[in-house]
Scaffold this active site. Sequence first.
Site, PDB file in Angstrom:
ATOM      1  N   LYS A 174      52.956 -16.838  39.376  1.00  0.00           N
ATOM      2  CA  LYS A 174      54.089 -16.103  39.884  1.00  0.00           C
ATOM      3  C   LYS A 174      53.672 -14.639  40.071  1.00  0.00           C
ATOM      4  O   LYS A 174      52.676 -14.246  39.465  1.00  0.00           O
ATOM      5  CB  LYS A 174      55.278 -16.204  38.935  1.00  0.00           C
ATOM      6  CG  LYS A 174      55.054 -15.488  37.583  1.00  0.00           C
ATOM      7  CD  LYS A 174      56.327 -15.295  36.840  1.00  0.00           C
ATOM      8  CE  LYS A 174      56.982 -13.973  37.097  1.00  0.00           C
ATOM      9  NZ  LYS A 174      56.422 -12.834  36.376  1.00  0.00           N
ATOM     10  N   HIS A 204      54.339 -19.881  32.929  1.00  0.00           N
ATOM     11  CA  HIS A 204      53.748 -20.005  31.594  1.00  0.00           C
ATOM     12  C   HIS A 204      54.800 -20.313  30.524  1.00  0.00           C
ATOM     13  O   HIS A 204      54.459 -20.795  29.453  1.00  0.00           O
ATOM     14  CB  HIS A 204      52.918 -18.771  31.227  1.00  0.00           C
ATOM     15  CG  HIS A 204      53.730 -17.589  30.800  1.00  0.00           C
ATOM     16  ND1 HIS A 204      54.257 -16.677  31.673  1.00  0.00           N
ATOM     17  CD2 HIS A 204      54.103 -17.161  29.570  1.00  0.00           C
ATOM     18  CE1 HIS A 204      54.924 -15.754  31.000  1.00  0.00           C
ATOM     19  NE2 HIS A 204      54.849 -16.014  29.721  1.00  0.00           N
ATOM     20  N   LYS A 208      54.962 -23.447  26.752  1.00  0.00           N
ATOM     21  CA  LYS A 208      55.295 -23.208  25.344  1.00  0.00           C
ATOM     22  C   LYS A 208      55.873 -24.487  24.729  1.00  0.00           C
ATOM     23  O   LYS A 208      56.767 -25.113  25.311  1.00  0.00           O
ATOM     24  CB  LYS A 208      56.327 -22.073  25.225  1.00  0.00           C
ATOM     25  CG  LYS A 208      55.830 -20.716  25.772  1.00  0.00           C
ATOM     26  CD  LYS A 208      56.951 -19.671  25.696  1.00  0.00           C
ATOM     27  CE  LYS A 208      56.662 -18.432  26.548  1.00  0.00           C
ATOM     28  NZ  LYS A 208      55.826 -17.435  25.932  1.00  0.00           N
ATOM     29  N   GLU A 242      62.793  -8.370  25.493  1.00  0.00           N
ATOM     30  CA  GLU A 242      61.453  -7.909  25.140  1.00  0.00           C
ATOM     31  C   GLU A 242      61.515  -6.505  24.559  1.00  0.00           C
ATOM     32  O   GLU A 242      62.359  -5.696  24.960  1.00  0.00           O
ATOM     33  CB  GLU A 242      60.571  -7.874  26.387  1.00  0.00           C
ATOM     34  CG  GLU A 242      60.381  -9.234  27.012  1.00  0.00           C
ATOM     35  CD  GLU A 242      59.396  -9.162  28.159  1.00  0.00           C
ATOM     36  OE1 GLU A 242      58.209  -9.283  27.893  1.00  0.00           O
ATOM     37  OE2 GLU A 242      59.836  -8.944  29.302  1.00  0.00           O
ATOM     38  N   ASP A 261      61.197 -10.504  38.348  1.00  0.00           N
ATOM     39  CA  ASP A 261      60.130 -10.774  37.391  1.00  0.00           C
ATOM     40  C   ASP A 261      60.446 -11.980  36.507  1.00  0.00           C
ATOM     41  O   ASP A 261      59.550 -12.730  36.139  1.00  0.00           O
ATOM     42  CB  ASP A 261      59.938  -9.517  36.517  1.00  0.00           C
ATOM     43  CG  ASP A 261      58.711  -9.606  35.619  1.00  0.00           C
ATOM     44  OD1 ASP A 261      57.673 -10.092  36.100  1.00  0.00           O
ATOM     45  OD2 ASP A 261      58.798  -9.185  34.443  1.00  0.00           O
ATOM     46  N   HIS A 266      61.100 -17.938  35.067  1.00  0.00           N
ATOM     47  CA  HIS A 266      61.232 -18.284  33.641  1.00  0.00           C
ATOM     48  C   HIS A 266      62.667 -18.645  33.245  1.00  0.00           C
ATOM     49  O   HIS A 266      62.899 -19.645  32.559  1.00  0.00           O
ATOM     50  CB  HIS A 266      60.783 -17.113  32.756  1.00  0.00           C
ATOM     51  CG  HIS A 266      59.413 -16.598  33.071  1.00  0.00           C
ATOM     52  ND1 HIS A 266      58.390 -17.425  33.438  1.00  0.00           N
ATOM     53  CD2 HIS A 266      58.899 -15.342  33.056  1.00  0.00           C
ATOM     54  CE1 HIS A 266      57.293 -16.692  33.648  1.00  0.00           C
ATOM     55  NE2 HIS A 266      57.585 -15.426  33.427  1.00  0.00           N
ATOM     56  N   LYS A 366      63.710  -5.284  29.233  1.00  0.00           N
ATOM     57  CA  LYS A 366      62.572  -4.675  28.529  1.00  0.00           C
ATOM     58  C   LYS A 366      63.085  -3.574  27.617  1.00  0.00           C
ATOM     59  O   LYS A 366      64.157  -3.023  27.831  1.00  0.00           O
ATOM     60  CB  LYS A 366      61.581  -4.108  29.535  1.00  0.00           C
ATOM     61  CG  LYS A 366      61.008  -5.182  30.445  1.00  0.00           C
ATOM     62  CD  LYS A 366      59.545  -4.971  30.699  1.00  0.00           C
ATOM     63  CE  LYS A 366      58.952  -6.061  31.556  1.00  0.00           C
ATOM     64  NZ  LYS A 366      58.283  -7.114  30.789  1.00  0.00           N
TER      65      LYS A 366
END
Length: 523
Positions: A174, A204, A208, A242, A261, A266, A366
């Site tokens: 991505k 990704h 997990k 995050e 993002d 995700h 973030k």
Amino acid sequence: MAEEQANGNGAANSILNGAAEKAVPPCLMTIFGASGDLTKRLLLPSIYNLAAIHDLPDAFRLLGFAMEEWTDEFFRDYVGQQLKQFWGADADASVIDWLQKRTFYQKGNFGEDAAFDGLKARIEALEKEQEGEGNRLFYLAVAPSFIAPIAAQLSRTTIICEDGSCWRRLIIEKPFGHDLESAIALNHDLQSSLKENQIYRIDHFAGKDAVQDLAVFRFSNTIIEPLWNRGLIDNVQITAAEVVGVEGRAGYYEKSGATRDMVPNHMCELLSLVAMEPPVSFTAEHMRDKQVDLLASARKIKVSEVDKYAVRGQYGAGSINGQSVAGYRQDKGVDPNSNTETYMAMRVDIDNWRWSGVPFYLRTGKRLARQQTEIRVIFRQPPARLFPNRKESNRAPNTLLFNLQPTQEIRLSFGAKAPGMTTLVDHESMDFKFPAGQFGDHGKGYERLLHDCMIGNTILFQRAEFVEQGWSLVEPLLEAWENAPAADPFPNYAAGSAGPKAADDLLAREGHAWQGLADEADD
Ligand code: BG6
């Protein structure tokens, strides 16, 4: 590590890989962007991990492709050094040595025909030395603008064309496009050179264990499914919070922002897994059909309605864990007047029989109070309240919490009698903590994905329609936010907080409240 031990076949392979029963066949993996960040931080350590558990066959080859004037020898040293830094100083020298013996380098400019002609010759030469080879994995760890041109070159030179007995696969990182239109165009370009089953769009998050468990938990237990619907569930909250900022990636992040993002990829991965219908079988085709169906049922709002369904934020100066943190606009490479969102929250409605009327709240940002990726399924309150709570704040509904990171656990909370002479209710919980993963703290989450690609299992990779549905979901937000500043001027949340007040208001309007990030005691 002895050569025969490093060979990926045999008993160790099937035991260690658990459900992934197939052994990795001989193959050559070419990494485009071999000198880049992703390669050293994530890909090399993941390949090391696969080698360390003997998952890779003896006839595995790694070919780095980048613009640097490096030699095979130089790249081998580089691989060793990066592994010591990004896997750990105690990396096993015999595993590194095993990998280095199978590592090669080819210099090339992604924009030049000659570079790809040279790559073709190199790959064919490497394969001649290796009996039974021909399987090729191409990993594009490159800027998005290179994806379609590289795929076209791989097709022009026929390096990626499958010829019956051998597979040829392409992994793409991505961001997959910049918006819906560019994602459709990219899918079209790729599909004009490749078959869909050669294209592995990686997310990704899907690598997990705790994320893979969402499907396992839902569909390997009988007690969950009867609860999983609008009758009993009040709302679902998906959080990817995050502590980190943009980590030197301002060039990318300024154009991307939190929405691009994190959400089409995700967050949609998590949303689809928690809300999808049971698949016909646990195969790539059936699982991905249901994931796409779920996203297709997510209501696409109008641009004019965005303020009702979504909010955005940008962090200003604050403090995290006692450390002062500068605001986003002060970060290196960020426009001092930047309008880029570092936080977003939205309500998603799934217009199907199971979920109609149940809000799914998504939030990501973030520089928040703490790192927390989780899904909370919040059930309805009992129809009648028989018992008083010991503390009013205890009057929480049943909640099923999937903690995805930094800890991996499943927690069910419920009311229970407080000990004593009165009948009062306390809010208690039952917990399952996932055992340490196969690679302990060294796991990067790419191991399973690389392995799956090498054995041809696309189940954890996103199909073209998934990516397009993900973009459709955020398209109205991107359009509305493109040029208009936020209603509450940026920065509108302090670093170290739980996000902007507007995000709390978004839920409060509907009688809901975010759980879990602002108040440690919630947990
Ligand atoms: C990446 C985003 O895809 O995912 C980053 O580009 C983000 O901005 C990261 O930090 C989060 O992944 P993880 O696994 O660290 O939660």
